[in-house]
Design an enzyme around this catalytic site. Structure first.
Site, mmCIF file in Angstrom:
data_model
loop_
_atom_site.group_PDB
_atom_site.id
_atom_site.type_symbol
_atom_site.label_atom_id
_atom_site.label_comp_id
_atom_site.label_asym_id
_atom_site.label_seq_id
_atom_site.Cartn_x
_atom_site.Cartn_y
_atom_site.Cartn_z
ATOM 1 N N SER A 110 55.424 36.650 39.004
ATOM 2 C CA SER A 110 54.767 37.061 37.633
ATOM 3 C C SER A 110 55.780 36.350 36.606
ATOM 4 O O SER A 110 56.995 36.725 36.823
ATOM 5 C CB SER A 110 54.380 38.287 37.397
ATOM 6 N N TYR A 112 56.735 47.594 37.388
ATOM 7 C CA TYR A 112 56.118 46.057 37.734
ATOM 8 C C TYR A 112 57.223 44.945 37.528
ATOM 9 O O TYR A 112 57.645 44.295 38.343
ATOM 10 C CB TYR A 112 55.081 45.894 37.168
HETATM 11 N N1 LIG Z 1 46.139 38.721 37.032
HETATM 12 C C1 LIG Z 1 47.159 38.520 36.627
HETATM 13 O O1 LIG Z 1 47.253 38.362 35.469
HETATM 14 C C2 LIG Z 1 48.577 38.120 37.235
HETATM 15 C C3 LIG Z 1 49.486 37.831 36.315
HETATM 16 C C4 LIG Z 1 50.956 37.531 36.989
HETATM 17 C C5 LIG Z 1 50.957 37.842 38.266
HETATM 18 N N2 LIG Z 1 49.970 38.268 39.065
HETATM 19 C C6 LIG Z 1 50.253 38.451 40.495
HETATM 20 O O2 LIG Z 1 49.385 38.070 41.413
HETATM 21 C C7 LIG Z 1 49.144 38.742 42.683
HETATM 22 C C8 LIG Z 1 47.722 39.084 42.654
HETATM 23 O O3 LIG Z 1 47.411 39.908 41.547
HETATM 24 P P1 LIG Z 1 46.046 40.242 41.175
HETATM 25 O O4 LIG Z 1 45.720 40.184 39.918
HETATM 26 O O5 LIG Z 1 44.897 39.040 41.811
HETATM 27 O O6 LIG Z 1 45.608 41.460 41.882
HETATM 28 P P2 LIG Z 1 44.577 42.528 42.231
HETATM 29 O O7 LIG Z 1 44.911 44.088 41.732
HETATM 30 O O8 LIG Z 1 43.252 41.848 41.803
HETATM 31 O O9 LIG Z 1 44.640 42.941 43.919
HETATM 32 C C9 LIG Z 1 45.756 43.129 44.463
HETATM 33 C C10 LIG Z 1 45.688 42.936 45.750
HETATM 34 O O10 LIG Z 1 46.803 43.508 46.621
HETATM 35 C C11 LIG Z 1 46.398 44.408 47.626
HETATM 36 N N3 LIG Z 1 47.374 45.382 47.683
HETATM 37 C C12 LIG Z 1 47.657 46.196 46.444
HETATM 38 N N4 LIG Z 1 48.521 47.113 46.823
HETATM 39 C C13 LIG Z 1 48.651 47.046 48.209
HETATM 40 C C14 LIG Z 1 49.425 47.789 49.293
HETATM 41 N N5 LIG Z 1 50.129 48.841 48.772
HETATM 42 N N6 LIG Z 1 49.230 47.316 50.509
HETATM 43 C C15 LIG Z 1 48.278 46.519 50.822
HETATM 44 N N7 LIG Z 1 47.776 45.519 49.989
HETATM 45 C C16 LIG Z 1 47.906 46.053 48.730
HETATM 46 C C17 LIG Z 1 45.025 44.728 47.119
HETATM 47 O O11 LIG Z 1 44.192 45.265 48.122
HETATM 48 C C18 LIG Z 1 44.435 43.622 46.571
HETATM 49 O O12 LIG Z 1 44.061 42.712 47.732
HETATM 50 C C19 LIG Z 1 50.097 39.942 42.392
HETATM 51 O O13 LIG Z 1 51.239 39.661 43.223
HETATM 52 C C20 LIG Z 1 50.373 39.973 41.001
HETATM 53 O O14 LIG Z 1 51.647 40.463 40.460
HETATM 54 C C21 LIG Z 1 48.735 38.488 38.644
#
Ligand SMILES: NC(=O)c1ccc[n+]([C@@H]2O[C@H](COP(=O)([O-])OP(=O)(O)OC[C@H]3O[C@@H](n4cnc5c(N)ncnc54)[C@H](O)[C@@H]3O)[C@@H](O)[C@H]2O)c1
Length: 263
Positions: A138, A151
């Protein structure tokens, strides 16, 4: 197809960015191990993709032995392992007042230690396939928003791990480790998360230019498109790299003209 016959574990693929990456990988010819917390959502993704090209395993990624179970499932289902996408993360809001020891330990367990253990568990197979790892970080890794303290710490650790292993594993095992740092991405969860943080129902339609110079934030499919390059042989021997995927530079940015806040 750019990922023909590759076998890829995509963690956190029941929703959001992970789901988009898994679907894109299959469109590029790969077979995927889907995993995440939500059994119902995982089954929906599996039904969309079809069980000839995917299997689903629901488990908390920080549970003891989860990494071994995922690697075994890849081998049992598809005979090998070519790549790991460490995407699952606990996106938790906390600041200096609300980050207690339990929260900090848990966010590091899920977002930093679990990816490490999965790489460790998969290394033998990745060495055989001269495979690769793609960590999803991120832009918060560089410093992060004040209300994403725990985070951000976990993502900082992940970024250092990518650089460390991206060097050592490439040299000693022929395994590449790279990372993409998404900026702000509009996933189904992010839509809801920001409402819980007090933003309006349609917050993503009127974002200030400071946050979204293009007028919108990123889509999961745009992150998935970038992931294909890092997972495919097109990225050659490149390893230990961290690439930011945001619509402005994270370092050395010009002072924004628009200083209004989101509401
Ligand atoms: N959405 C954003 O704006 C954004 C920005 C920067 C980085 N990210 C990163 O991208 C990645 C995906 O983000 P997203 O927004 O799609 O997340 P999301 O919250 O939509 O999905 C998270 C996923 O991780 C799984 N997960 C969470 N905790 C878990 C655990 N303890 N065990 C097993 N699975 C687990 C959930 O089941 C889900 O499939 C993450 O690494 C997040 O940090 C997202």
């Amino acid at each position: 197809m750019r990922l023909e016959d590759k076998v890829i574990i995509v963690t956190g693929s029941t929703t959001g960015i992970g789901k988009a990456i898994a679907k894109r990988c299959v469109r590029e010819g790969a077979k995927v191990v889907l995993t995440g917390l939500e059994e119902n959502l995982g089954k929906e993704v599996l039904a969309e993709i079809g069980d000839a090209n995917a299997v689903f395993h629901a488990e908390d990624i920080s549970a003891d032995g989860c990494a071994d179970r995922l690697v075994s499932l890849a081998k049992k289902s598809f005979g090998k392992l070519d790549a790991i996408v460490n995407n699952a993360a606990w996106v938790v809001s906390s600041d200096i007042q609300t980050t207690d020891k339990y929260l900090l330990q848990k966010v590091i367990d899920v977002n930093t230690i679990a990816p490490f253990l999965l790489i460790q568990a998969g290394l033998e197979e990745l060495q055989k396939s001269r495979g690769c790892v793609l960590n999803i970080g991120s832009v918060n890794a560089y410093s992060g928003e004040p209300n994403l303290l725990g985070y951000s710490i976990s993502k900082g650790g992940l970024m250092t791990m990518t650089r460390n292993l991206g060097d050592a594993l490439m040299r000693d095992y022929g395994v590449r480790v790279n990372q993409i740092n998404p900026g702000w991405v509009l996933t189904e969860r992010e839509r809801e998360r920001k409402k819980l943080h007090g933003l309006s129902e349609t917050w993503y339609e009127k974002l200030p230019a400071m946050y979204a110079p293009s007028g919108r934030i990123l889509w999961p499919e745009e992150i998935a498109a970038a992931a294909v390059y890092w997972l495919s042989d097109e990225s050659g021997p490149i390893s230990g790299q961290v690439v930011d995927l945001e619509q402005h530079p994270m370092i050395g940015r010009n002072a924004p003209k628009d200083t209004s806040t989101i509401n």
